[in-house]
Design a protein around this motif. Structure first.
Motif, PDB file in Angstrom:
ATOM      1  N   GLY A  23       0.809  -1.213   0.000  1.00  9.17           N
ATOM      2  CA  GLY A  23       0.000   0.000   0.000  1.00  9.17           C
ATOM      3  C   GLY A  23       0.842   1.261   0.000  1.00  9.17           C
ATOM      4  N   PRO A  24       0.192   2.390  -0.227  1.00  7.65           N
ATOM      5  CA  PRO A  24       0.894   3.670  -0.162  1.00  7.65           C
ATOM      6  C   PRO A  24       1.194   4.037   1.282  1.00  7.65           C
ATOM      7  N   GLY A  25       1.999   5.040   1.484  1.00  9.52           N
ATOM      8  CA  GLY A  25       2.248   5.491   2.847  1.00  9.52           C
ATOM      9  C   GLY A  25       3.710   5.511   3.218  1.00  9.52           C
ATOM     10  N   SER A  26       4.578   5.656   2.240  1.00  7.53           N
ATOM     11  CA  SER A  26       5.997   5.766   2.499  1.00  7.53           C
ATOM     12  C   SER A  26       6.258   7.073   3.258  1.00  7.53           C
ATOM     13  N   PRO A  27       7.227   7.193   4.158  1.00  9.70           N
ATOM     14  CA  PRO A  27       8.197   6.132   4.441  1.00  9.70           C
ATOM     15  C   PRO A  27       7.612   5.027   5.333  1.00  9.70           C
ATOM     16  N   TYR A  28       7.968   3.792   4.995  1.00 10.04           N
ATOM     17  CA  TYR A  28       7.538   2.660   5.807  1.00 10.04           C
ATOM     18  C   TYR A  28       8.424   2.554   7.045  1.00 10.04           C
ATOM     19  N   ARG A  29       7.856   1.975   8.105  1.00  9.53           N
ATOM     20  CA  ARG A  29       8.653   1.785   9.318  1.00  9.53           C
ATOM     21  C   ARG A  29       9.793   0.813   9.047  1.00  9.53           C
ATOM     22  N   ARG A  30       9.527  -0.219   8.241  1.00 12.57           N
ATOM     23  CA  ARG A  30      10.571  -1.209   7.937  1.00 12.57           C
ATOM     24  C   ARG A  30      10.669  -1.418   6.428  1.00 12.57           C
ATOM     25  N   MET A  31      11.327  -0.480   5.757  1.00 13.37           N
ATOM     26  CA  MET A  31      11.514  -0.586   4.317  1.00 13.37           C
ATOM     27  C   MET A  31      12.224  -1.882   3.947  1.00 13.37           C
ATOM     28  N   ASP A  32      13.180  -2.318   4.805  1.00 12.22           N
ATOM     29  CA  ASP A  32      13.932  -3.540   4.499  1.00 12.22           C
ATOM     30  C   ASP A  32      12.997  -4.747   4.417  1.00 12.22           C
ATOM     31  N   LEU A  33      12.025  -4.821   5.322  1.00  9.52           N
ATOM     32  CA  LEU A  33      11.098  -5.957   5.306  1.00  9.52           C
ATOM     33  C   LEU A  33      10.098  -5.840   4.149  1.00  9.52           C
ATOM     34  N   VAL A  34       9.772  -4.607   3.759  1.00 13.24           N
ATOM     35  CA  VAL A  34       8.898  -4.405   2.591  1.00 13.24           C
ATOM     36  C   VAL A  34       9.602  -4.934   1.339  1.00 13.24           C
ATOM     37  N   LEU A  35      10.874  -4.578   1.194  1.00  7.28           N
ATOM     38  CA  LEU A  35      11.632  -5.040   0.017  1.00  7.28           C
ATOM     39  C   LEU A  35      11.772  -6.558   0.026  1.00  7.28           C
ATOM     40  N   GLU A  36      11.968  -7.127   1.223  1.00  4.28           N
ATOM     41  CA  GLU A  36      12.100  -8.586   1.335  1.00  4.28           C
ATOM     42  C   GLU A  36      10.777  -9.266   0.942  1.00  4.28           C
ATOM     43  N   THR A  37       9.658  -8.653   1.333  1.00  2.88           N
ATOM     44  CA  THR A  37       8.337  -9.196   0.986  1.00  2.88           C
ATOM     45  C   THR A  37       8.117  -9.161  -0.527  1.00  2.88           C
ATOM     46  N   ILE A  38       8.507  -8.057  -1.154  1.00  2.00           N
ATOM     47  CA  ILE A  38       8.360  -7.932  -2.610  1.00  2.00           C
ATOM     48  C   ILE A  38       9.235  -8.975  -3.306  1.00  2.00           C
ATOM     49  N   ARG A  39      10.464  -9.127  -2.796  1.00  2.00           N
ATOM     50  CA  ARG A  39      11.365 -10.121  -3.383  1.00  2.00           C
ATOM     51  C   ARG A  39      10.764 -11.533  -3.270  1.00  2.00           C
ATOM     52  N   SER A  40      10.224 -11.824  -2.105  1.00  2.00           N
ATOM     53  CA  SER A  40       9.662 -13.145  -1.865  1.00  2.00           C
ATOM     54  C   SER A  40       8.467 -13.404  -2.790  1.00  2.00           C
ATOM     55  N   ALA A  41       7.598 -12.411  -2.946  1.00  2.00           N
ATOM     56  CA  ALA A  41       6.444 -12.558  -3.846  1.00  2.00           C
ATOM     57  C   ALA A  41       6.912 -12.766  -5.286  1.00  2.00           C
ATOM     58  N   ARG A  42       7.966 -12.076  -5.650  1.00  2.00           N
ATOM     59  CA  ARG A  42       8.520 -12.230  -7.003  1.00  2.00           C
ATOM     60  C   ARG A  42       9.039 -13.644  -7.197  1.00  2.00           C
ATOM     61  N   GLU A  43       9.815 -14.129  -6.237  1.00  3.31           N
ATOM     62  CA  GLU A  43      10.443 -15.444  -6.386  1.00  3.31           C
ATOM     63  C   GLU A  43       9.447 -16.586  -6.294  1.00  3.31           C
ATOM     64  N   LYS A  44       8.392 -16.401  -5.481  1.00  2.00           N
ATOM     65  CA  LYS A  44       7.431 -17.482  -5.269  1.00  2.00           C
ATOM     66  C   LYS A  44       6.228 -17.401  -6.192  1.00  2.00           C
ATOM     67  N   GLY A  45       6.198 -16.388  -7.036  1.00  9.86           N
ATOM     68  CA  GLY A  45       5.103 -16.274  -7.995  1.00  9.86           C
ATOM     69  C   GLY A  45       3.785 -15.865  -7.368  1.00  9.86           C
ATOM     70  N   VAL A  46       3.850 -15.193  -6.213  1.00  7.21           N
ATOM     71  CA  VAL A  46       2.622 -14.717  -5.565  1.00  7.21           C
ATOM     72  C   VAL A  46       2.200 -13.392  -6.213  1.00  7.21           C
ATOM     73  N   PRO A  47       0.942 -13.296  -6.689  1.00  2.48           N
ATOM     74  CA  PRO A  47       0.480 -12.056  -7.319  1.00  2.48           C
ATOM     75  C   PRO A  47       0.670 -10.846  -6.408  1.00  2.48           C
ATOM     76  N   LEU A  48       1.143  -9.764  -6.974  1.00  4.45           N
ATOM     77  CA  LEU A  48       1.461  -8.580  -6.179  1.00  4.45           C
ATOM     78  C   LEU A  48       1.116  -7.299  -6.930  1.00  4.45           C
ATOM     79  N   VAL A  49       0.564  -6.358  -6.195  1.00  6.89           N
ATOM     80  CA  VAL A  49       0.396  -4.999  -6.710  1.00  6.89           C
ATOM     81  C   VAL A  49       1.094  -4.052  -5.758  1.00  6.89           C
TER      82      VAL A  49
END
Lengths: 133, 85
Positions: free
Chosen positions: B57-83
């Motif tokens: 979702g919107p609302g940057s800056p995130y409290r944990r940008m590192d975990l947001v990036l890790e979540t995006i990476r994980s969704a990319r690698e595991k083929g989980v649909p993401l917006v």
């Protein structure tokens, strides 16, 4: 993913370093979108985003304050990413997606702000469709 | 049924517009929807593979940008649909 080292975001910049070790790839947008503006967006034919939107031009609500460094817009079309949309006026990238993924779409605007009960936004329709077992 | 995680800080009120938009989409598609709002500093307890889809979702800056990036990476690698918005 893009092979860039030290890619950084201006909003998260760490000012404690004397030497700038990181190179901001995300920089403030020239037009500050804070507060929200309507922008005209041109969709790239053949992309997942354009297919779901069913058109090549849309108006979207944007509240983003940061975007891709204008000097390095090309990174959005590299490393498995492709440019799915750009802003009609500025030409700057407004959406990217991945071709090697079931549904991976990122926008520099907020489609949820233009969604309504009788007018679901295609970006979310595509997500829910892809996420339904 | 579609289980979709909305990643953003600020609690359910802040996420309302995004959750509503998912509801509009689910009604349009004709499927049930189960949304969960996950704050960025709770992402270490969030299993991307356990969701059918993810919205950053919107609302940057995130409290944990590192975990947001890790979540995006994980969704990319595991083929989980993401917006990401």
């Amino acid at each position: 993913m893009l092979g860039l080292t030290g890619a950084a975001h201006t909003e998260y910049a760490d000012d404690s370093h004397d030497e700038p070790a990181e190179r901001p790839i995300i920089t403030p947008l020239a037009c500050s979108l804070r507060g929200g503006v309507d922008i005209e967006v041109v969709l790239t034919p053949g992309t997942v985003l354009a297919e779901w939107c069913g058109t090549d031009r849309v108006v979207e609500r944007a509240t983003c304050g940061y975007g891709l460094d204008p000097a390095r817009q090309h990174v959005a079309d590299d490393g498995g990413l492709r440019i799915a949309a750009h802003e009609a006026d500025s030409g700057e990238v407004r959406a990217v997606e991945r071709a090697d993924h079931p549904y991976f779409v990122a926008t520099l605007y907020q489609p949820q702000l233009r969604s309504a009960p009788a007018r679901a936004h295609p970006v979310f329709v595509g997500l829910v469709h892809s996420a339904t077992r | 049924m579609s289980r979709i995680a909305v990643v953003m800080d600020g609690g359910p009120e802040r996420a309302e517009t995004t959750v509503d938009a998912l509801g509009h989409a689910a009604a349009h598609v004709g499927v049930g929807l189960d949304t969960t709002v996950v704050a960025t500093d709770h992402l270490h307890r969030f299993d991307v593979a356990g969701a059918d889809g993810v919205v950053i979702g919107p609302g940057s800056p995130y409290r944990r940008m590192d975990l947001v990036l890790e979540t995006i990476r994980s969704a990319r690698e595991k083929g989980v649909p993401l917006v990401g918005t």
